[in-house]
Design a protein around this motif. Sequence first.
Motif, PDB file in Angstrom:
ATOM      1  N   VAL A 246       0.983  -1.319  -0.113  1.00 43.00           N
ATOM      2  CA  VAL A 246      -0.012   0.039  -0.075  1.00 43.00           C
ATOM      3  C   VAL A 246       0.923   1.101  -0.135  1.00 43.00           C
TER       4      VAL A 246
ATOM      5  N   TYR B  31     -11.282  -4.228  -0.347  1.00 34.93           N
ATOM      6  CA  TYR B  31     -11.833  -3.242   0.680  1.00 34.93           C
ATOM      7  C   TYR B  31     -10.416  -2.287   0.967  1.00 34.93           C
TER       8      TYR B  31
ATOM      9  N   TYR C 131      -9.589   1.640   2.918  1.00 34.92           N
ATOM     10  CA  TYR C 131     -10.189   2.622   3.833  1.00 34.92           C
ATOM     11  C   TYR C 131      -9.275   3.894   4.102  1.00 34.92           C
TER      12      TYR C 131
ATOM     13  N   TYR D 229      -8.194   6.262   7.216  1.00 35.40           N
ATOM     14  CA  TYR D 229      -8.123   6.634   8.749  1.00 35.40           C
ATOM     15  C   TYR D 229      -7.526   8.085   8.847  1.00 35.40           C
TER      16      TYR D 229
ATOM     17  N   LEU E  90      -7.144   5.684  15.783  1.00 31.74           N
ATOM     18  CA  LEU E  90      -7.341   5.612  14.396  1.00 31.74           C
ATOM     19  C   LEU E  90      -8.842   5.754  14.005  1.00 31.74           C
TER      20      LEU E  90
ATOM     21  N   TYR F 202     -14.606   4.458   3.747  1.00 30.75           N
ATOM     22  CA  TYR F 202     -14.172   3.417   3.143  1.00 30.75           C
ATOM     23  C   TYR F 202     -15.102   2.936   1.675  1.00 30.75           C
TER      24      TYR F 202
ATOM     25  N   VAL G 217     -15.829  -0.856  -0.314  1.00 33.08           N
ATOM     26  CA  VAL G 217     -15.967  -2.351  -0.238  1.00 33.08           C
ATOM     27  C   VAL G 217     -15.815  -2.932  -1.782  1.00 33.08           C
TER      28      VAL G 217
ATOM     29  N   PHE H 272      -3.987   7.722   7.146  1.00 36.78           N
ATOM     30  CA  PHE H 272      -3.440   6.453   6.754  1.00 36.78           C
ATOM     31  C   PHE H 272      -4.387   5.783   5.811  1.00 36.78           C
TER      32      PHE H 272
ATOM     33  N   ARG I 140      -7.571  -4.536   2.494  1.00 35.08           N
ATOM     34  CA  ARG I 140      -7.837  -5.890   3.120  1.00 35.08           C
ATOM     35  C   ARG I 140      -8.727  -6.515   2.086  1.00 35.08           C
TER      36      ARG I 140
ATOM     37  N   ALA J 154      -8.686 -11.265   6.604  1.00 32.69           N
ATOM     38  CA  ALA J 154      -8.570 -10.572   7.967  1.00 32.69           C
ATOM     39  C   ALA J 154      -7.837  -9.543   8.040  1.00 32.69           C
ATOM     40  N   GLU J 155      -6.419  -9.503   7.472  1.00 31.65           N
ATOM     41  CA  GLU J 155      -5.304  -8.558   7.803  1.00 31.65           C
ATOM     42  C   GLU J 155      -5.616  -7.462   6.997  1.00 31.65           C
ATOM     43  N   ALA J 156      -5.403  -6.118   7.738  1.00 30.62           N
ATOM     44  CA  ALA J 156      -5.333  -4.784   7.158  1.00 30.62           C
ATOM     45  C   ALA J 156      -3.974  -4.408   6.733  1.00 30.62           C
TER      46      ALA J 156
ATOM     47  N   PHE K  98      -1.597  -1.561   5.912  1.00 29.49           N
ATOM     48  CA  PHE K  98      -1.626  -0.086   5.953  1.00 29.49           C
ATOM     49  C   PHE K  98      -0.379   0.665   4.896  1.00 29.49           C
ATOM     50  N   GLY K  99      -0.704   1.912   4.451  1.00 25.94           N
ATOM     51  CA  GLY K  99       0.269   2.988   3.944  1.00 25.94           C
ATOM     52  C   GLY K  99       1.307   3.111   4.921  1.00 25.94           C
ATOM     53  N   GLN K 100       2.211   4.017   4.600  1.00 25.43           N
ATOM     54  CA  GLN K 100       3.209   4.658   5.255  1.00 25.43           C
ATOM     55  C   GLN K 100       2.658   5.842   5.964  1.00 25.43           C
TER      56      GLN K 100
ATOM     57  N   TYR L  91     -14.046 -10.596  14.958  1.00 21.54           N
ATOM     58  CA  TYR L  91     -12.652 -10.581  14.618  1.00 21.54           C
ATOM     59  C   TYR L  91     -11.879  -9.312  15.437  1.00 21.54           C
TER      60      TYR L  91
ATOM     61  N   TYR M 101      -2.740  -4.266  16.607  1.00 22.47           N
ATOM     62  CA  TYR M 101      -1.618  -3.673  15.504  1.00 22.47           C
ATOM     63  C   TYR M 101      -0.590  -3.068  16.651  1.00 22.47           C
TER      64      TYR M 101
ATOM     65  N   ARG N 150       4.195   2.704  10.282  1.00 25.49           N
ATOM     66  CA  ARG N 150       2.573   2.501   9.773  1.00 25.49           C
ATOM     67  C   ARG N 150       2.379   1.251  11.097  1.00 25.49           C
ATOM     68  N   PRO N 151       1.090   1.254  11.484  1.00 22.98           N
ATOM     69  CA  PRO N 151       0.483   0.099  12.214  1.00 22.98           C
ATOM     70  C   PRO N 151       0.660  -1.293  11.248  1.00 22.98           C
TER      71      PRO N 151
ATOM     72  N   LEU O 158      -0.050  -5.778  11.768  1.00 22.62           N
ATOM     73  CA  LEU O 158      -0.677  -6.641  12.699  1.00 22.62           C
ATOM     74  C   LEU O 158       0.167  -7.504  13.439  1.00 22.62           C
TER      75      LEU O 158
ATOM     76  N   ASP P 107      -4.189 -11.786  15.893  1.00 25.74           N
ATOM     77  CA  ASP P 107      -5.702 -11.763  15.742  1.00 25.74           C
ATOM     78  C   ASP P 107      -6.410 -12.944  16.423  1.00 25.74           C
TER      79      ASP P 107
ATOM     80  N   ARG Q  63     -10.433 -14.661  16.269  1.00 29.46           N
ATOM     81  CA  ARG Q  63     -11.696 -14.689  16.049  1.00 29.46           C
ATOM     82  C   ARG Q  63     -12.597 -15.022  17.080  1.00 29.46           C
TER      83      ARG Q  63
ATOM     84  N   PHE R 299      -2.812  -0.939  19.260  1.00 29.09           N
ATOM     85  CA  PHE R 299      -4.131  -0.484  19.144  1.00 29.09           C
ATOM     86  C   PHE R 299      -4.881  -2.047  18.875  1.00 29.09           C
TER      87      PHE R 299
ATOM     88  N   LEU S 219     -13.306  -2.064  10.523  1.00 29.96           N
ATOM     89  CA  LEU S 219     -12.483  -2.349  11.802  1.00 29.96           C
ATOM     90  C   LEU S 219     -12.559  -0.999  12.544  1.00 29.96           C
TER      91      LEU S 219
ATOM     92  N   PHE T  75     -11.187   0.994  15.742  1.00 32.31           N
ATOM     93  CA  PHE T  75      -9.916   0.799  16.714  1.00 32.31           C
ATOM     94  C   PHE T  75     -10.250   1.435  18.006  1.00 32.31           C
TER      95      PHE T  75
END
Lengths: 110, 111
Positions: A4, A31, A33, A35, A43, A48, A50, A90, A94, A97-99, A101-103, B32, B36, B43-44, B46, B49, B51, B89, B99, B101
């Motif tokens: 990203v 997806y 987003y 933030y 955050l 967002y 989809v 930011f 995703r 599950a895992e999102a 992030f950009g820098q 879920y 992070y 950046r954040p 992961l 996690d 479920r 987070f 999500l 946070f």
Amino acid sequence: NAGVTQTPKFRVLKTGQSMTLLCAQDMNHEYMYWYRQDPGMGLRLIHYSVGEGTTAKGEVPDGYNVSRLKKQNFLLGLESAAPSQTSVYFCASRTGAEAFFGQGTRLTVV
Amino acid sequence: GENVEQHPSTLSVQEGDSAVIKCTYSDSASNYFPWYKQELGKRPQLIIDIRSNVGEKKDQRIAVTLNKTAKHFSLHITETQPEDSAVYFCAAQSGYSTLTFGKGTMLLVSP
């Protein structure tokens, strides 16, 4: 594989100016987003998407607009910047599950 | 919508001690719960996690526990090291795609 990528990394705007932040992802994620991160506030979700062509409002959407014309890009626009929009922005994407992030983009509005 | 509360806001420990960060959520439909880690200026990312169909998950020195009845989940870091210093987070996913946070916990590990 860049993941990203956000453009720009830093920007200073004058009150009332406009700008667009670009988020690009090369992971074919559905997806995406935007933030904003402010001290002590965590955050907070602005907008967002989809999928390509869709957008939705998050927790703090006022003063921002977004577009997702292509699946890999998610643009965040500020039409008339205000000092309250000074923040670190930011982007994330995703599919599972895992999102990811950009820098981040550090924006200062003076 | 979902609301996530996170405590404490700051946590200072000595190297080798354990650290625990706690979060509560409001939406019983959330399923879920990721954690992070954000290092200064980065950046954040992961780290772990869980479920809603699992009560506990462990990955080396970090573990997460979930109590669905009480709607709270916790991050446990054992044998802390200076490189664990960061902002952590918690988050909860309710609905299909978003999500929410918590406000973050700044963990400081002193040598």
